[in-house]
Design a protein around this motif. Structure first.
Motif, PDB file in Angstrom:
ATOM      1  N   SER A   5      -4.836   2.227  -3.048  1.00  0.00           N
ATOM      2  CA  SER A   5      -3.625   1.584  -3.868  1.00  0.00           C
ATOM      3  C   SER A   5      -3.095   2.745  -4.665  1.00  0.00           C
ATOM      4  O   SER A   5      -3.459   3.931  -4.834  1.00  0.00           O
TER       5      SER A   5
ATOM      6  N   VAL B 173       0.998  -1.067  -0.060  1.00  0.00           N
ATOM      7  CA  VAL B 173       0.085  -0.067  -0.071  1.00  0.00           C
ATOM      8  C   VAL B 173       1.075   1.156  -0.029  1.00  0.00           C
ATOM      9  O   VAL B 173       2.066   1.227   0.314  1.00  0.00           O
TER      10      VAL B 173
ATOM     11  N   PRO C 244      -4.508  -3.016   0.110  1.00  0.00           N
ATOM     12  CA  PRO C 244      -4.842  -2.480  -1.346  1.00  0.00           C
ATOM     13  C   PRO C 244      -6.167  -2.500  -1.709  1.00  0.00           C
ATOM     14  O   PRO C 244      -6.927  -3.503  -1.410  1.00  0.00           O
TER      15      PRO C 244
END
Length: 466
Positions: A96, A43, A224
């Motif tokens: 993300s 991330v 994410p």
């Protein structure tokens, strides 16, 4: 200016990803699988502060570099030791690097950006740092890390409670602001949710600015929002499938038993149990839960027991006990651990499962794709008598000795090196090599005629021998 070009830099970073060719080699397949796994576990992290010179310019790293927990600590330590004692952690459910690419302002058009307040904060911040890819484990322990560094418990706040707080520049404070995220199939589109989150960030920063409170802020996510295709799909066929759907697998930190330091680590992608053929998924009740009941857990250098208690479960209090032991073996001159058994306690009865195949060197952790009492999942949980209980652990990993921090050591895997696919490849190669060798031998065995019929001389007469 670095802050002014964050979104454009992120877009460039994502576009320069190298093309993956698909050679029919086992090494390339393994690399592709590892890449898919790594993509699912990273991330972004954005840091900025009201103080100057907290972070040195980050040296250029190779494309696809993932910041580990050790590297992240080297970035955070200066900000926590030299910077403001008030730390804001904006923690989004999902985020993300592609979100900045898809919803950021194109070519500096901030009116079209879902991160206008964030970009403005980075523009005005004397110090800022952008890490496009941080390992999910480092993020999962970020709150604990900040708490230990600041010596202050995290305080969950919103806009209403923030205005009532009286922050002091000399006293440490860790403020945790949760931000939602939803997929495009939800009630709100991702752009709208990201825009709303950005407005929350702007209002929080505006409140701190009005009170003239120095701060250090961080924006990141638990997992994410865009996940690469499933690893099983990658392993089965590397070509992209038409109308392929992306399946997001849950990412959660391991269970950690601590006395003076982390002693036992336990993790599974899925933890499911059944009583009288009624299945329950305990994954969300086990991992990432702050008040998980570990009463009865115990650890020393040669014996460890991880006790997980759930109530109510199937109408009663149920306790799962993972019992492990470490012994020295003179043959290998090293310590090896073995999971002696798995016990399920419920209503005064105890179900015992033998899991002696869970073993390895004590300096390693243990990993197995499936630890299950079901025959189709390997049947590694063995009971000596019929039981009403069944259990399945997917991507199971455990370590009870030589734990350093809250991170697993190198894993000893239950799967052998030679998988069925490798065996088939080796046998096919050996068979083809045999055919080639036999054919080459036949060609080398051919002999030319050494006697010919001369039309000018007498004919060759072959005398028949009776």
């Amino acid at each position: 200016m670095m802050a002014a070009t964050v979104v454009s830099w992120i877009r460039m970073w994502t576009r320069r990803a190298p093309v993956l060719w698909l050679p029919l080699l086992l090494v390339a397949v393994a690399t592709a699988v590892a890449t898919a796994v790594a993509t699912e576990q990273q991330v972004p992290l954005v840091l900025w502060s009201s103080d100057r010179d907290l972070w040195a310019p980050v040296a250029d790293t190779h494309e696809g570099h993932i910041t580990s927990d050790m590297q992240l600590s080297t970035y955070l330590d200066p900000a926590l030791e030299l910077g403001p004692r008030n730390v804001l952690l904006f923690l989004q459910d999902k985020l993300s690097i592609e979100d900045f690419t898809a919803y950021g302002g194109v070519f500096g058009n901030k009116q079209d950006s879902a991160f206008s307040n964030l970009e403005n904060a980075l523009d005005l911040a004397p110090s800022s740092l952008v890490l496009p890819a941080v390992d999910w484990y480092a993020i999962s322990t970020l709150t604990t890390y900040l708490q230990e560094k600041l010596g202050a418990s995290p305080l969950h706040v919103d806009l209403a409670t923030l205005k009532e707080l009286k922050l002091n520049a000399s006293l440490p404070a860790l403020l945790l602001i949760r931000l939602p995220y939803t997929a495009s199939s939800g009630l709100m589109a991702p752009r709208e949710v990201l825009t709303g989150n950005d407005e929350v960030i702007g209002q929080v920063l505006s409140t701190l600015k009005s009170e003239n409170v120095p701060y250090t802020a961080a924006l990141t996510a638990v997992r994410p929002s865009r996940v690469a295709r499933d690893v099983a799909m990658v392993a089965g066929g590397l070509g992209r499938q038409l109308l392929q759907t992306q399946v997001a697998s849950p990412i959660h930190p391991p269970v950690s038993y601590n006395d003076t330091a982390p002693r036992i680590l336990f993790w599974a992608q899925n933890f499911s149990v059944a009583y009288k053929d009624e299945w329950k998924d305990l994954t969300s009740l086990t991992f990432g839960v702050e008040n998980l009941n570990l009463t009865g857990s115990f650890w020393n250098d040669s014996f460890a027991m991880l006790s997980l208690t759930y109530e109510p479960l199937f109408g009663a209090t149920v306790t799962f006990k993972f019992i492990l032991a470490s012994r020295f073996y003179s043959v290998s001159a090293r310590y090896w651990f073995t999971m002696e058994r798995l016990e399920i306690h419920s209503n005064g009865s105890v179900a015992h499962f033998n899991v002696s195949q869970v073993t390895g060197p004590s300096i390693y952790s243990f990993h197995c794709e499936y630890i299950s009492s079901l025959s189709k999942k390997g049947n590694l949980l063995v009971t000596n008598m019929p039981s009403l209980w069944q259990m399945t652990l997917h991507n199971f990993q455990i370590q009870a000795f030589n734990v350093t921090g809250e991170q697993f050591s190198y894993a000893s895997d239950c799967a052998g090196f030679f998988s069925p696919g490798i065996w088939m490849g080796l046998l096919t190669t050996l068979f083809m090599l045999f055919i080639f060798t036999y054919g080459l031998h036949m060609i080398l065995s051919l002999k030319t005629m050494d006697r010919f019929d001369d039309h000018k001389g007498p004919t060759i007469t072959l005398t028949q021998i009776v």
